[in-house]
Design a protein around this motif. Sequence first.
Motif, mmCIF file in Angstrom:
data_model
loop_
_atom_site.group_PDB
_atom_site.id
_atom_site.type_symbol
_atom_site.label_atom_id
_atom_site.label_comp_id
_atom_site.label_asym_id
_atom_site.label_seq_id
_atom_site.Cartn_x
_atom_site.Cartn_y
_atom_site.Cartn_z
ATOM 1 N N ARG A 14 -7.689 -12.614 -2.157
ATOM 2 C CA ARG A 14 -7.451 -13.286 -1.493
ATOM 3 C C ARG A 14 -7.013 -12.265 0.455
ATOM 4 O O ARG A 14 -7.641 -13.200 1.157
ATOM 5 N N TRP A 15 -6.614 -11.111 -0.189
ATOM 6 C CA TRP A 15 -6.884 -10.605 0.803
ATOM 7 C C TRP A 15 -8.418 -8.989 1.692
ATOM 8 O O TRP A 15 -8.519 -9.526 0.603
ATOM 9 N N PRO A 16 -8.290 -9.769 2.636
ATOM 10 C CA PRO A 16 -9.510 -8.824 3.089
ATOM 11 C C PRO A 16 -9.749 -7.758 2.330
ATOM 12 O O PRO A 16 -11.163 -7.147 2.610
ATOM 13 N N ARG A 17 -8.851 -6.562 2.256
ATOM 14 C CA ARG A 17 -9.450 -5.610 1.874
ATOM 15 C C ARG A 17 -7.905 -5.216 0.756
ATOM 16 O O ARG A 17 -7.348 -5.460 1.188
ATOM 17 N N GLN A 18 -8.489 -4.191 -0.353
ATOM 18 C CA GLN A 18 -7.394 -4.011 -1.310
ATOM 19 C C GLN A 18 -6.322 -2.957 -0.344
ATOM 20 O O GLN A 18 -5.217 -2.359 -0.600
ATOM 21 N N GLY A 19 -6.213 -2.577 -0.167
ATOM 22 C CA GLY A 19 -5.952 -1.281 1.074
ATOM 23 C C GLY A 19 -4.546 -1.965 2.256
ATOM 24 O O GLY A 19 -3.945 -1.579 1.737
ATOM 25 N N HIS A 20 -5.128 -3.675 2.555
ATOM 26 C CA HIS A 20 -3.892 -4.281 3.076
ATOM 27 C C HIS A 20 -3.350 -4.713 1.965
ATOM 28 O O HIS A 20 -1.486 -4.317 2.270
ATOM 29 N N LEU A 21 -3.690 -5.202 1.226
ATOM 30 C CA LEU A 21 -2.403 -5.913 -0.089
ATOM 31 C C LEU A 21 -1.661 -4.066 -0.275
ATOM 32 O O LEU A 21 -0.721 -4.629 -0.692
ATOM 33 N N SER A 22 -2.331 -3.111 -0.809
ATOM 34 C CA SER A 22 -1.311 -2.088 -1.331
ATOM 35 C C SER A 22 -0.267 -2.215 -0.644
ATOM 36 O O SER A 22 1.014 -1.056 -0.485
ATOM 37 N N THR A 23 -0.576 -1.940 0.729
ATOM 38 C CA THR A 23 0.495 -1.310 2.256
ATOM 39 C C THR A 23 1.028 -2.390 2.520
ATOM 40 O O THR A 23 2.717 -2.968 2.089
ATOM 41 N N ASP A 24 0.980 -3.674 2.171
ATOM 42 C CA ASP A 24 1.771 -4.673 2.138
ATOM 43 C C ASP A 24 2.755 -4.786 0.729
ATOM 44 O O ASP A 24 3.716 -5.081 1.127
ATOM 45 N N LEU A 25 2.091 -4.796 -0.190
ATOM 46 C CA LEU A 25 3.615 -4.116 -1.055
ATOM 47 C C LEU A 25 4.366 -2.534 -1.264
ATOM 48 O O LEU A 25 5.033 -2.619 -2.235
ATOM 49 N N GLY A 26 3.869 -1.720 -0.437
ATOM 50 C CA GLY A 26 3.859 -0.667 -0.195
ATOM 51 C C GLY A 26 4.196 -0.194 -1.741
ATOM 52 O O GLY A 26 4.623 0.846 -2.331
ATOM 53 N N ALA A 52 3.999 -11.410 2.190
ATOM 54 C CA ALA A 52 2.544 -10.824 2.769
ATOM 55 C C ALA A 52 2.160 -12.050 2.914
ATOM 56 O O ALA A 52 1.243 -12.122 3.778
ATOM 57 N N ALA A 53 1.902 -13.021 1.803
ATOM 58 C CA ALA A 53 0.605 -13.777 2.805
ATOM 59 C C ALA A 53 1.352 -15.555 2.898
ATOM 60 O O ALA A 53 -0.078 -15.355 3.886
ATOM 61 N N SER A 54 2.374 -15.539 3.343
ATOM 62 C CA SER A 54 2.518 -16.322 4.174
ATOM 63 C C SER A 54 2.479 -15.502 5.443
ATOM 64 O O SER A 54 2.216 -16.146 6.820
ATOM 65 N N ARG A 55 2.862 -14.268 5.767
ATOM 66 C CA ARG A 55 2.623 -13.230 6.876
ATOM 67 C C ARG A 55 1.185 -13.048 7.035
ATOM 68 O O ARG A 55 0.771 -13.194 8.972
ATOM 69 N N ARG A 56 0.119 -13.352 6.429
ATOM 70 C CA ARG A 56 -1.270 -13.283 6.641
ATOM 71 C C ARG A 56 -2.048 -14.659 6.553
ATOM 72 O O ARG A 56 -3.089 -15.001 6.615
ATOM 73 N N GLY A 57 -0.974 -15.461 6.784
ATOM 74 C CA GLY A 57 -1.732 -16.628 6.224
ATOM 75 C C GLY A 57 -2.555 -17.047 5.431
ATOM 76 O O GLY A 57 -3.536 -18.256 5.062
ATOM 77 N N ILE A 58 -1.616 -16.562 3.697
ATOM 78 C CA ILE A 58 -2.566 -16.740 2.495
ATOM 79 C C ILE A 58 -1.960 -18.391 1.991
ATOM 80 O O ILE A 58 -0.673 -17.784 1.922
ATOM 81 N N ALA A 59 -2.435 -19.101 2.197
ATOM 82 C CA ALA A 59 -1.634 -20.085 1.257
ATOM 83 C C ALA A 59 -1.430 -19.893 0.264
ATOM 84 O O ALA A 59 -2.724 -19.870 -0.866
#
Length: 88
Positions: A14-26, A52-59
């Motif tokens: 659901r994240w556009p890039r896995q790098g974004h998800l790793s950053t979101d999770l720290g 992070a899902a809420s911030r990115r609009g991931i329902a």
Amino acid sequence: MENTITSFDDLFTRWPRQGHLSTDLGVTPQHLRMMRVRRSVPVRFWPRFVAAASRRGIAGVDYDLLVRLHIPEGTAVTLPPSCHGDHI
């Protein structure tokens, strides 16, 4: 894309890039890969995942989803009403 998240792979993509998800999770990209391979997200990261899902609009990403994804397939689990969070 179907809106219902039914697997860890579905959740992670659901994240556009896995790098974004790793950053979101720290976490490092390597740590994120291990979560995906293990099909398990340590509980300490659940609040970050939900936020992070809420911030990115991931329902559909909430604590109930994370619990469901961690229950092995074929396991019948009925949560008592006090575990649904309705009383909070």
